[in-house]
Structures are given as structure tokens and as C-alpha cells.
Design an enzyme around this catalytic site. Structure first.
Site, PDB file in Angstrom:
ATOM      1  N   ASN A   1     -59.734 -45.742   8.013  1.00 47.18           N
ATOM      2  CA  ASN A   1     -59.707 -47.207   8.094  1.00 47.18           C
ATOM      3  C   ASN A   1     -58.594 -47.864   7.272  1.00 47.18           C
ATOM      4  OD1 ASN A   1     -61.118 -46.396   5.804  1.00 47.18           O
ATOM      5  ND2 ASN A   1     -62.533 -48.116   5.868  1.00 47.18           N
TER       6      ASN A   1
ATOM      7  N   GLU B   1     -65.261 -41.608  -2.876  1.00 47.74           N
ATOM      8  CA  GLU B   1     -65.359 -43.022  -2.467  1.00 47.74           C
ATOM      9  C   GLU B   1     -66.030 -43.014  -1.103  1.00 47.74           C
ATOM     10  OE1 GLU B   1     -64.521 -45.646  -4.166  1.00 47.74           O
ATOM     11  OE2 GLU B   1     -63.315 -44.811  -5.770  1.00 47.74           O
TER      12      GLU B   1
ATOM     13  N   CYS C   1     -65.534 -50.090   4.076  1.00 49.51           N
ATOM     14  CA  CYS C   1     -66.638 -49.529   3.301  1.00 49.51           C
ATOM     15  C   CYS C   1     -67.373 -50.572   2.467  1.00 49.51           C
ATOM     16  CB  CYS C   1     -66.091 -48.440   2.384  1.00 49.51           C
ATOM     17  SG  CYS C   1     -64.726 -49.024   1.370  1.00 49.51           S
TER      18      CYS C   1
ATOM     19  N   GLU D   1     -61.477 -45.803  -8.426  1.00 42.45           N
ATOM     20  CA  GLU D   1     -60.042 -45.898  -8.151  1.00 42.45           C
ATOM     21  C   GLU D   1     -59.569 -47.230  -8.715  1.00 42.45           C
ATOM     22  OE1 GLU D   1     -59.639 -45.119  -3.859  1.00 42.45           O
ATOM     23  OE2 GLU D   1     -59.123 -43.060  -4.379  1.00 42.45           O
TER      24      GLU D   1
END
Ligand code: NAD
Length: 521
Positions: free
Chosen positions: A185, A282, A316, A495
């Protein structure tokens, strides 16, 4: 440089010079080219797969369903080559000072910024997301390079004064070769968010993009090379789960940074456990967004739209469970429905397009399946949620879904599972206590949001919500300075921000004796 086979008459003018690639990217629309050059990038060069016995696959352009490129899945020989190249290059890179590395990475940032439009165009071909979003995604990769190049030279340890003139210190050292595995994505963003901190900390990277979006990770490699990053420090191997598994189980990989689904994340974690390897995950989400009745309704409606329809809802962190306090429920819903119905969809290369194509037919069918089952269970669809066919015949092979608002109950599948499509769930609530309980009743914990003018309440709810991030009076903003990652099944590690340095380094403790050795033997 990319080699493109044009499908229309402009093909004749295409050469492989950088300048023409730029011009052509700016004049073509969806369905116009096929990439013919090899897409592995190893030791500073594009390479064909060494193993042609592995599975071959065709990558489709989401907007049109036409072939974008064909390739073989990278096998063990390719992965070995990439990891070896990375290992060799990492040796000198890891010994450089942070400031020396910083200077190279700054050049990478500048060059990526210069090529932002070309990379964004390619990202549209890869993902089907609208061009305005793709430009933003490239910018987030530029931000990561600028930010982590800036702090590369600040990497340092601690000093400890100990009795008798002894002392100690810690060193932050690189891990070695990092495997980075991405989802489809946000391909260029993931390549940037993972490689920039890894390189800044003195590591080398082998990146495996999703098998659905192979292109921009390779372009990033070419940009890194042109900017002066030594060959071998950033490599790309293409393929699906098998290649990902070969990479994460490779004995010379020191760490895996993974973005993708919970199911795959769990497999990657198991693989890493076998080799006692560090892993950052993630993963997915089903995030709550709470609109209290004292909120600024215009901002709240804007926030809910941002929380649901970027990248056709395939994000997400999306706030897909929108809880609206009961006395503003009907007002908010009527505004949301009007705004959602006006969203322009179609060719993602067109400047006016707000929503493009779903990543592929299979995924679109999965999203439509969620909506159809929710309807069967009694959920009310307030708008959208249908497969749509854009007017332009070139786009007929792509999969497009009209943005949807649906009113399910908390226990329905669509309220519990990640749909990963343009589907906003809306729920009414009465009290703060009630909504917190419902918001936290999820296996996921990636993001969350609150709209209210009562800042005491905002901070109180932010403290109690079980999620890695909480937006107060906005949604889906990712400043590079701020850590991003999940609670619960949404992941492990972070991150972005300074904390990332801890995930890409290891700590050595050095003890220095100032006196004699006191020994009882
Ligand atoms: P996925 O899990 O199917 O695939 C992700 C990557 O893992 C791909 O590159 C795939 O080839 C690779 N892979 C598959 N099997 C593997 C294995 N056994 N070992 C190693 N690698 C393997 O996910 P997807 O469909 O590409 O992406 C969508 C998911 O990603 C959603 O759940 C979304 O929420 C999540 N996501 C999370 C974040 C975040 O930052 N938390 C960001 C973007 C996407």
C-alpha cells in the site's frame, strides 16, 4: 534506468535517457507501458533472477489490470547474492562516522526530491493510488532521508564514572545486514522509512517489496547509487512469500523489519525466533475514531474522511470504527454521506481524481465480501460499497469500489476484522466511559483519534486508549519525528523518530579498569 515498452504511438520517442523518462511519465496515463528491465537490484545494478526454475508471475497495473511487468520469484541464489553484496559493503560503511554517512544520505534526499514527480508517477502505476497521494508518499521518504541523515552524526553512547578511576562507556553499533520486507500500500514510503534509518545507523539493506508493487523500490536504488551511496548497501530482491522467507531465515541477516498483515507478521516472527534475530513488525489495525458532541463538526468530518479513504482505504492506521456521540450523530452522518458521494474516482494519473483503483481484483472481492456479509447480518449501508466501472474504457480491467459508509453492530465481522478498503463503520455512543470500552475492545491497537474541544477530556481519553498513536483533532498525519507503531496485534517496535535508532543498532558496553585486578584466587 527503466526500460519501458510503450503500448501507444508515443512509444517510438522513448529512449532510455533520464530526461525522456521524465517527459514520458508526465504525458502518459494509465495502461501505457510495460517495464522490461530486470527488477532485482544487487550491488548497484539491475539483475535478472539467477534462478529461472522459481515461480514466474505477472504484475498487473491496478488501474487497468494490464500487465506492468513479468518476473521470476527470487530464489536462494539471488538472495545469497544480495545478502553477500550487502555484507561486503556494510563493512566499510559501518566503520564510517555518522557524519560521513550523513553527507551521503543528504545527497540521496536531495536527488529523491528532484525526482519526486517521476517516482510518484511510477508509484501510481504500481499501486493505483491517485497522483496527489503518491507525491505525498515520495515526500515522506525524502523526509526520512533528511531526518535520519541529520541524526546519523548524533549516534552515541553513555559514559559511566566508576570507583577507583575505572570508567565505562557504551557504543551504539550497527547490526549488519537488515532485511526489509514491505506491503503493497505504501511501497516507496516503506522503502524510505526502512532504508533511511538502517543506513544512517551503518547497516546495509536487502529490501523485498510486495510482489504486487515491485517498481519504486528499484528506482530508489538507482537514485541512491546516482547520489553516491556505495554499491551493495541497498539491494532489492523481488518475489512473494517464499523469497521473503528465504530472506528472513538467511543466517547472515541480523534483523528483519517487516510491514504487512498479522498472519504474515506472526510467521516472520517465528522465523526470526529460530535465528534469535531482532524483528520489528508493523501490522494491521482496526482503529477507533471518537467524535464527541463538543467537537468542531467540520473538522471532525474532514478527519473522518482522512481516516478512511486515502489509498482507497488500504491504510493500516485508518480510523475505520467511527464512534459519533448520539446528539450529533444524524448531523455528522448526513454531512459524511454528502461528502463521500462527491468523491471523484477514476484514473489515478488524473489530477482531479481523489480515489483510484484497488490493488487487484482479488482484494477488491475480499472487501466487497465483507460488505455483503455485513449486510446479510443486518448492517445498514448508508452509501457506496459497490463495484464501479469508470467511464474510460482503459480502466475497465481495474477494480474500483465506491467509498462506503456502513452502520454495523460492534460484534459483526466487519467491526472486528481489518477490511482494508474504502469502508467507514459508524456507531452511535452516549458516554465517554462507554465509548472507551468499545474502542478498546479490539485485537488491534495501531492508531486512534479523538475530536473534542475539551482538552482535558482529550488527554484523558488519549491516555486510556490502547493504541500506539492517538490523534487529537486530526487523523492520519505522520511527522517523521514522531514514532509510529502498534500495541497488541498491530505490531512490535516503532518506525520514525529517535527511537528508531534503537531498532537499527546494538549496544556494546565497555568497562575500563583504572586500578589493579582484585582476584581472590
Ligand atoms: P502481507 O502480509 O500479505 O505481505 C507483506 C509482505 O510479506 C509482502 O512483501 C509478502 O510478499 C511478504 N511475505 C509473505 N509471506 C511471507 C513469509 N512467510 N515470510 C516473509 N515474508 C512474507 O501483507 P499485504 O497484503 O502486502 O499488506 C497489507 C497489510 O499490511 C495490512 O494488514 C496492513 O494493515 C498492513 N500494513 C501495516 C502497516 C503498519 O505500518 N503498521 C503499514 C502498511 C500496511
Amino acid at each position: 534506468m527503466l526500460k519501458l515498452a510503450q503500448r501507444n504511438s508515443t512509444a517510438a520517442i522513448l529512449t532510455q535517457t533520464k530526461q525522456l523518462v521524465s517527459i514520458v511519465f508526465r504525458t502518459i496515463t494509465s495502461g501505457n507501458f510495460e517495464v522490461e528491465t530486470p527488477l532485482n537490484f544487487i550491488n548497484g545494478r539491475r539483475k535478472n533472477c539467477l534462478q529461472t526454475t522459481t515461480q514466474s508471475f505477472t504484475v498487473e497495473e491496478p488501474a487497468t489490470g494490464k500487465t506492468l511487468c513479468r518476473m521470476h520469484e527470487s530464489g536462494i541464489e539471488d538472495v545469497n547474492k544480495a545478502v553477500n553484496a550487502a555484507q561486503q559493503a556494510q563493512h566499510d560503511w559501518g566503520e564510517m562516522s555518522g557524519f560521513e554517512r550523513s553527507k551521503v544520505l543528504q545527497k540521496c534526499a536531495h536527488l529523491l526530491k528532484e525526482k519526486q514527480e517521476d517516482v510518484a508517477r511510477l508509484e501510481v502505476f504500481d499501486t493505483g493510488k491517485p497522483i496527489w497521494e503518491a507525491r505525498g508518499d515520495v515526500q515522506t521518504a525524502v523526509d526520512a532521508l533528511e531526518y535520519f541523515s541529520g541524526i546519523a552524526s548524533t549516534l552515541c553512547g553513555q559514559h559511566f564514572t566508576l570507583p577507583g578511576g575505572s570508567f565505562g562507556y557504551t557504543r551504539r553499533e550497527p547490526l549488519g545486514v537488515v532485511a526489509a520486507i514491505g506491503a503493497w500500500n505504501f511501497p516507496i514510503q516503506m522503502a524510505g522509512w526502512k532504508s533511511a534509518p538502517a543506513l544512517a545507523c551503518g547497516n546495509a539493506v536487502v529490501f523485498k517489496p510486495s510482489e504486487f508493487t515491485p517498481l519504486t523500490a528499484v528506482m530508489l536504488g538507482e537514485i541512491y547509487k546516482e547520489a553516491g551511496l556505495p554499491d551493495g548497501l541497498y539491494n532489492v530482491v523481488q518475489g512473494g512469500g517464499q523469497t521473503g522467507n528465504l530472506l528472513s531465515s538467511h543466517p547472515d541477516i541480523a534483523k528483519v523489519t517487516f510491514t504487512g498483515s498479522v498472519t504474515t507478521g506472526s510467521k516472520v516472527m517465528k522465523t526470526c525466533a529460530g535465528g534469535i534475530k531482532a524483528v520489528t513488525l508493523e501490522l494491521g489495525g482496526k482503529s477507533p475514531l471518537i467524535l464527541f458532541d463538543d467537537c468542531d463538526i467540520t473538522n471532525a468530518v474532514n478527519g473522518a474522511l482522512l481516516a478512511n479513504y486515502l489509498t482507497q482505504g488500504q491504510v493500516c492506521s485508518n480510523g475505520t470504527r467511527v464512534f459519533i456521540q448520539e446528539n450529533i450523530f444524524s448531523d455528522v452522518i448526513s454531512r459524511l454521506v454528502n461528502r463521500v458521494k462527491a468523491i471523484k474516482y477514476g484514473d489515478p494519473h488524473c489530477e482531479k481524481t481523489l480515489m483510484g483503483a484497488m490493488i487487484n481484483k482479488k482484494h477488491a472481492e475480499k472487501v466487497l465480501g465483507f460488505i455483503s456479509r455485513a449486510k446479510q447480518q443486518g448492517a445498514e449501508v448508508l452509501c457506496g460499497g459497490k463495484q464501479i466501472v469508470p467511464d474510460n474504457p482503459i480502466l475497465h480491467g481495474g477494480s474500483y469500489i465506491s467509498p462506503c459508509i456502513i452502520k454495523p453492530s460492534d460484534d459483526m465481522e466487519i467491526s472486528l476484522e481489518e477490511v482494508f478498503g474504502p469502508v467507514m463503520n459508524v456507531y452511535s455512543f452516549r458516554s465517554e466511559e462507554e465509548v472507551l470500552k468499545r474502542a478498546n475492545d479490539s485485537q488491534f491497537g495501531l492508531a486512534s483519534g479523538i475530536f473534542t474541544k475539551d482538552l482535558n477530556r482529550a488527554h484523558r481519553v488519549a491516555a486510556k486508549i490502547q493504541a500506539g498513536s492517538c490523534y487529537i483533532n486530526n487523523y492520519n498525519i505522520y511527522p517523521i519525528e514522531m514514532p509510529f507503531g502498534g500495541y497488541k496485534k498491530s505490531g512490535i517496535g516503532r518506525e520514525n523518530g529517535m527511537i528508531t535508532l534503537e531498532y537499527f543498532t546494538q549496544l556494546k558496553t565497555v568497562y575500563v579498569e583504572g586500578g589493579n585486578v582484585d582476584c581472590p584466587y
